[in-house]
Enzyme design. Structure first.
Site, PDB file in Angstrom:
ATOM      1  N   GLY A  94       0.813  -1.212   0.000  1.00  0.00           N
ATOM      2  CA  GLY A  94       0.000   0.000   0.000  1.00  0.00           C
ATOM      3  C   GLY A  94       0.844   1.259   0.000  1.00  0.00           C
ATOM      4  O   GLY A  94       0.525   2.239  -0.681  1.00  0.00           O
ATOM      5  N   ASP A  95       1.938   1.250   0.752  1.00  0.00           N
ATOM      6  CA  ASP A  95       2.857   2.394   0.780  1.00  0.00           C
ATOM      7  C   ASP A  95       3.488   2.588  -0.590  1.00  0.00           C
ATOM      8  O   ASP A  95       3.711   3.722  -1.036  1.00  0.00           O
ATOM      9  CB  ASP A  95       3.951   2.171   1.824  1.00  0.00           C
ATOM     10  CG  ASP A  95       3.401   1.728   3.157  1.00  0.00           C
ATOM     11  OD1 ASP A  95       2.288   2.161   3.518  1.00  0.00           O
ATOM     12  OD2 ASP A  95       4.072   0.939   3.843  1.00  0.00           O
TER      13      ASP A  95
END
Length: 305
Positions: free
Chosen positions: A248-249
């Site tokens: 996600g990052d």
């Protein structure tokens, strides 16, 4: 300039054990150590794209020094505030199942937070500030909005990746981008989301509450974008998932790497989807080459509701 803020950095100690058995001595087949924390992950992905950025947050002790040295050796500029207690260590055990043991992190004093807010206030119009992850319990629950308040009179774009009330509270200040995953989106609205159309409708609610753009990650089902241009789906490339940490990052890193150069939300969304998958298919965070190898596999489809 792009600034990332990590309130609670870590050393992520990744160990691979064949057929892990609780209560017995297990031999490590492979181990790696990386600086961890959502904002730090974004900084490392951006750096891999040769995008200049500065990592902010709180570090302390010998573990904090390790985090700073690692990032600086990779070429990332840091401006962490030194705190008394040690930066935490998170253990990521990879065997038949993935198991994580995360440390609590150091206590943050009021003066430390005030110092961080002063640093953020140096941001200029056109800068990006990434607020990512959860803050430790010693910080006020409204810490994200306290930081946003310091830039209300500037044209600074905030990117927010957190959960629950912490995310919702930031919407008052109209963040440029929020990125919940499908589970986090459901928790915000206390809903059971099954279809893409339902997810997009709740994403539109976040827009109505103040967000300018919403990216909803859905793991192997790809991702969704809600923006002023409409609703979009990005397909997920095919590959073997090796690592769920940081995907996600990496989406945020990939998005900003492209948007900061081309200022096209839909095209940046495509790079976000490819970056998230590239990390999932790697043992560490994605590289620019990894993403370029996948970018043509990502298909963007406009959706009509």
């Amino acid at each position: 300039m792009i600034y990332t803020i990590t309130f609670n950095p870590s050393i992520d100690y990744i160990v691979r054990v064949k057929n892990f058995k609780a209560g017995e001595v297990n031999r490590v087949e492979m181990d790696q150590k990386y600086p961890g924390g959502k904002g730090i992950n974004v900084s490392r992905v951006l750096n891999g794209f040769n995008i200049k950025n500065k990592a902010l947050g709180f570090t302390g002790g010998f573990t904090g020094e390790y985090v700073k040295r690692f990032l600086e050796n990779e070429g990332i500029e840091t401006d962490f505030i030194n705190v008394t207690e040690d930066t935490r260590i998170n253990v990521k055990l990879k065997s038949n199942e993935e198991t994580e043991i995360n440390g609590a992190g150091p206590n943050i004093e009021k003066t430390h937070l005030e110092e961080l807010i002063k640093k953020v206030q140096n941001a200029k119009a056109g800068d990006f500030i990434v607020l990512a992850g959860n803050a430790q319990s010693s910080l006020p629950r409204n810490v994200y909005t306290e930081i946003q308040k310091g830039c209300t009179d500037k044209e600074v774009k905030f990117i927010v990746d957190t959960t629950g009330e912490a995310l919702v509270s930031t919407l008052e200040y109209k963040p440029f981008l929020v990125k919940p995953n499908i589970k986090e989106l459901a928790e915000i609205f206390d809903a059971h989301i099954i279809t893409r159309e339902e997810a997009l409708q709740y994403g539109q609610e976040l827009i109505q509450m103040g967000a300018q753009n919403v990216v909803i990650s859905m793991a192997g089902e790809g991702a969704l974008l809600v923006c002023s241009e409409g609703y979009y789906h990005a397909s997920a490339p095919k590959g073997i998932v090796k690592n769920s940490v940081g995907a996600g990052d990496s989406m945020i890193g990939g998005f900003l790497a492209d948007y900061s150069k081309n200022f096209n939300v839909v095209e940046a969304f495509k790079w976000a989807a490819a970056s998230g998958s590239a990390t999932a298919f790697s043992m560490d965070l994605c590289t620019k080459k990894d993403v370029e190898n996948l970018i043509n596999e990502v298909k963007i489809t406009k959706i009509k509701l």
